[in-house]
Design an enzyme around this catalytic site. Structure first.
Site, PDB file in Angstrom:
ATOM      1  N   PRO A   9       7.163   1.629   1.589  1.00  0.00           N
ATOM      2  CA  PRO A   9       7.650   3.005   1.613  1.00  0.00           C
ATOM      3  C   PRO A   9       8.842   3.278   0.708  1.00  0.00           C
ATOM      4  O   PRO A   9       9.757   2.458   0.608  1.00  0.00           O
ATOM      5  CB  PRO A   9       8.026   3.234   3.085  1.00  0.00           C
ATOM      6  CG  PRO A   9       8.125   1.880   3.682  1.00  0.00           C
ATOM      7  CD  PRO A   9       7.184   1.007   2.921  1.00  0.00           C
ATOM      8  N   ASN A  10       8.770   4.423   0.064  1.00  0.00           N
ATOM      9  CA  ASN A  10       9.840   4.956  -0.798  1.00  0.00           C
ATOM     10  C   ASN A  10       9.972   4.261  -2.155  1.00  0.00           C
ATOM     11  O   ASN A  10      10.791   4.669  -2.970  1.00  0.00           O
ATOM     12  CB  ASN A  10      11.199   4.949  -0.072  1.00  0.00           C
ATOM     13  CG  ASN A  10      11.158   5.772   1.194  1.00  0.00           C
ATOM     14  OD1 ASN A  10      10.818   6.952   1.147  1.00  0.00           O
ATOM     15  ND2 ASN A  10      11.451   5.169   2.332  1.00  0.00           N
ATOM     16  N   ARG A  17      15.448   7.944  -6.189  1.00  0.00           N
ATOM     17  CA  ARG A  17      16.031   7.429  -4.973  1.00  0.00           C
ATOM     18  C   ARG A  17      17.257   6.558  -5.274  1.00  0.00           C
ATOM     19  O   ARG A  17      17.146   5.544  -5.963  1.00  0.00           O
ATOM     20  CB  ARG A  17      14.941   6.580  -4.336  1.00  0.00           C
ATOM     21  CG  ARG A  17      15.369   5.731  -3.225  1.00  0.00           C
ATOM     22  CD  ARG A  17      14.285   4.755  -2.833  1.00  0.00           C
ATOM     23  NE  ARG A  17      14.645   4.206  -1.562  1.00  0.00           N
ATOM     24  CZ  ARG A  17      14.202   3.067  -1.076  1.00  0.00           C
ATOM     25  NH1 ARG A  17      13.321   2.374  -1.766  1.00  0.00           N
ATOM     26  NH2 ARG A  17      14.608   2.638   0.074  1.00  0.00           N
ATOM     27  N   TYR A  22      18.949   1.276  -6.733  1.00  0.00           N
ATOM     28  CA  TYR A  22      17.620   0.861  -7.193  1.00  0.00           C
ATOM     29  C   TYR A  22      17.371   1.063  -8.693  1.00  0.00           C
ATOM     30  O   TYR A  22      16.288   0.736  -9.179  1.00  0.00           O
ATOM     31  CB  TYR A  22      16.541   1.592  -6.368  1.00  0.00           C
ATOM     32  CG  TYR A  22      16.632   1.275  -4.892  1.00  0.00           C
ATOM     33  CD1 TYR A  22      16.307   0.006  -4.410  1.00  0.00           C
ATOM     34  CD2 TYR A  22      17.091   2.223  -3.974  1.00  0.00           C
ATOM     35  CE1 TYR A  22      16.403  -0.307  -3.060  1.00  0.00           C
ATOM     36  CE2 TYR A  22      17.188   1.925  -2.617  1.00  0.00           C
ATOM     37  CZ  TYR A  22      16.850   0.660  -2.166  1.00  0.00           C
ATOM     38  OH  TYR A  22      16.950   0.353  -0.835  1.00  0.00           O
ATOM     39  N   ASN A  73       6.811  -6.240  -1.907  1.00  0.00           N
ATOM     40  CA  ASN A  73       8.093  -5.656  -1.519  1.00  0.00           C
ATOM     41  C   ASN A  73       7.771  -4.693  -0.380  1.00  0.00           C
ATOM     42  O   ASN A  73       7.391  -3.544  -0.613  1.00  0.00           O
ATOM     43  CB  ASN A  73       8.737  -4.916  -2.693  1.00  0.00           C
ATOM     44  CG  ASN A  73      10.086  -4.318  -2.299  1.00  0.00           C
ATOM     45  OD1 ASN A  73      10.469  -4.344  -1.125  1.00  0.00           O
ATOM     46  ND2 ASN A  73      10.808  -3.775  -3.265  1.00  0.00           N
ATOM     47  N   ALA A  76      11.350  -0.939   3.591  1.00  0.00           N
ATOM     48  CA  ALA A  76      11.957  -0.883   4.933  1.00  0.00           C
ATOM     49  C   ALA A  76      11.157  -1.680   5.969  1.00  0.00           C
ATOM     50  O   ALA A  76      11.721  -2.182   6.949  1.00  0.00           O
ATOM     51  CB  ALA A  76      12.108   0.568   5.378  1.00  0.00           C
ATOM     52  N   GLU A  97       7.992 -12.665  -1.892  1.00  0.00           N
ATOM     53  CA  GLU A  97       8.692 -11.455  -1.431  1.00  0.00           C
ATOM     54  C   GLU A  97       9.694 -11.027  -2.509  1.00  0.00           C
ATOM     55  O   GLU A  97      10.430 -11.866  -3.037  1.00  0.00           O
ATOM     56  CB  GLU A  97       9.439 -11.803  -0.137  1.00  0.00           C
ATOM     57  CG  GLU A  97      10.319 -10.713   0.416  1.00  0.00           C
ATOM     58  CD  GLU A  97      11.138 -11.181   1.631  1.00  0.00           C
ATOM     59  OE1 GLU A  97      11.155 -12.401   1.940  1.00  0.00           O
ATOM     60  OE2 GLU A  97      11.771 -10.312   2.256  1.00  0.00           O
ATOM     61  N   HIS A  99      12.700  -8.021  -3.572  1.00  0.00           N
ATOM     62  CA  HIS A  99      13.538  -6.849  -3.289  1.00  0.00           C
ATOM     63  C   HIS A  99      14.306  -6.509  -4.550  1.00  0.00           C
ATOM     64  O   HIS A  99      14.881  -7.398  -5.189  1.00  0.00           O
ATOM     65  CB  HIS A  99      14.491  -7.110  -2.124  1.00  0.00           C
ATOM     66  CG  HIS A  99      13.755  -7.420  -0.873  1.00  0.00           C
ATOM     67  ND1 HIS A  99      13.082  -6.450  -0.170  1.00  0.00           N
ATOM     68  CD2 HIS A  99      13.521  -8.593  -0.245  1.00  0.00           C
ATOM     69  CE1 HIS A  99      12.463  -7.026   0.854  1.00  0.00           C
ATOM     70  NE2 HIS A  99      12.714  -8.326   0.831  1.00  0.00           N
ATOM     71  N   ARG A 106      23.881  -6.247   1.607  1.00  0.00           N
ATOM     72  CA  ARG A 106      23.800  -4.902   2.191  1.00  0.00           C
ATOM     73  C   ARG A 106      23.970  -4.916   3.724  1.00  0.00           C
ATOM     74  O   ARG A 106      24.460  -5.888   4.269  1.00  0.00           O
ATOM     75  CB  ARG A 106      22.498  -4.235   1.740  1.00  0.00           C
ATOM     76  CG  ARG A 106      22.436  -4.079   0.210  1.00  0.00           C
ATOM     77  CD  ARG A 106      21.197  -3.357  -0.253  1.00  0.00           C
ATOM     78  NE  ARG A 106      21.177  -1.980   0.216  1.00  0.00           N
ATOM     79  CZ  ARG A 106      20.111  -1.180   0.148  1.00  0.00           C
ATOM     80  NH1 ARG A 106      18.998  -1.642  -0.391  1.00  0.00           N
ATOM     81  NH2 ARG A 106      20.178   0.051   0.598  1.00  0.00           N
TER      82      ARG A 106
HETATM   83  C1  DQA Z   1      14.197  -2.921  -0.667  1.00  0.00           C
HETATM   84  C2  DQA Z   1      15.338  -3.204   0.315  1.00  0.00           C
HETATM   85  C3  DQA Z   1      15.024  -2.613   1.673  1.00  0.00           C
HETATM   86  O1  DQA Z   1      16.077  -2.880   2.585  1.00  0.00           O
HETATM   87  C4  DQA Z   1      14.855  -1.105   1.576  1.00  0.00           C
HETATM   88  O2  DQA Z   1      14.501  -0.571   2.834  1.00  0.00           O
HETATM   89  C5  DQA Z   1      13.915  -0.709   0.518  1.00  0.00           C
HETATM   90  C6  DQA Z   1      13.870  -1.441  -0.745  1.00  0.00           C
HETATM   91  C7  DQA Z   1      14.512  -3.381  -2.102  1.00  0.00           C
HETATM   92  O3  DQA Z   1      13.595  -3.450  -2.896  1.00  0.00           O
HETATM   93  O4  DQA Z   1      15.677  -3.630  -2.428  1.00  0.00           O
HETATM   94  O5  DQA Z   1      13.224   0.309   0.635  1.00  0.00           O
HETATM   95  O6  DQA Z   1      13.053  -3.645  -0.243  1.00  0.00           O
END
Ligand code: DQA
Length: 146
Positions: A9-10, A17, A22, A73, A76, A97, A99, A106
């Site tokens: 998501p997102n 964003r 990011y 990835n 959330a 994985e 990020h 964080r």
């Molecule tokens: C994320 C880190 C997560 O905590 C966050 O909710 C994201 C993006 C990252 O790519 O840094 O949506 O996975």
């Protein structure tokens, strides 16, 4: 070799964003970067992004007997989803994985990752380059170097 790249998501909101966290590159720019790199490496790649947990679970299930590696990835859902962890365990495909942000630096609520338990590697805080590193790790593993 076939690699499935899953974003949660997102991640489709990249560039808009929280750019201070990011970066300013869009999701489209990310997909192009990955496709271009995969082509150069002779790897087939599929890009999948969803804002829905169940759709991510279904996509992982569909990867069975089709893909040799998964870059994920979960965004959330990293911090909440036992379902995504279980889906990865079900298909038993090597996974990395990723990020974009430096998650360890964080908030406390981001410090748990369910998929980490399954993935053979976690790349965090390397921006979009992290996806490229993840593809390299999957290739190296397939070649028996990792
Ligand atoms: C994320 C880190 C997560 O905590 C966050 O909710 C994201 C993006 C990252 O790519 O840094 O949506 O996975």
């Amino acid at each position: 070799m076939k690699i499935l790249v899953i974003n949660g998501p997102n991640i489709n909101m990249l560039g808009v964003r929280e750019p201070e966290i990011y970066g300013d590159k869009s999701y489209k720019a990310l997909t192009e970067k990955i496709k271009c790199y995969a082509k150069a490496k002779g790897v087939k790649v599929k890009l999948f992004q969803s804002n829905y947990e169940g759709d991510i679970v279904t996509e992982i299930q569909r990867a069975l007997n089709i893909f040799d590696g998964i870059v994920i990835n979960p965004a959330a859902y990293t911090h909440t989803s036992v379902a995504i962890l279980d889906a990865l365990k079900s298909v038993n495909i090597p996974a990395v994985e990723v990020h974009i942000s430096d998650v360890p630096a964080r908030e406390e609520f981001r410090q748990i990752s369910y998929v980490k338990q399954y993935c053979f590697k976690t790349i965090t805080g390397h921006g979009l380059e992290g996806y490229i590193e993840a593809i390299d790790s999957l290739i190296e593993r397939a070649e028996g170097k990792v």
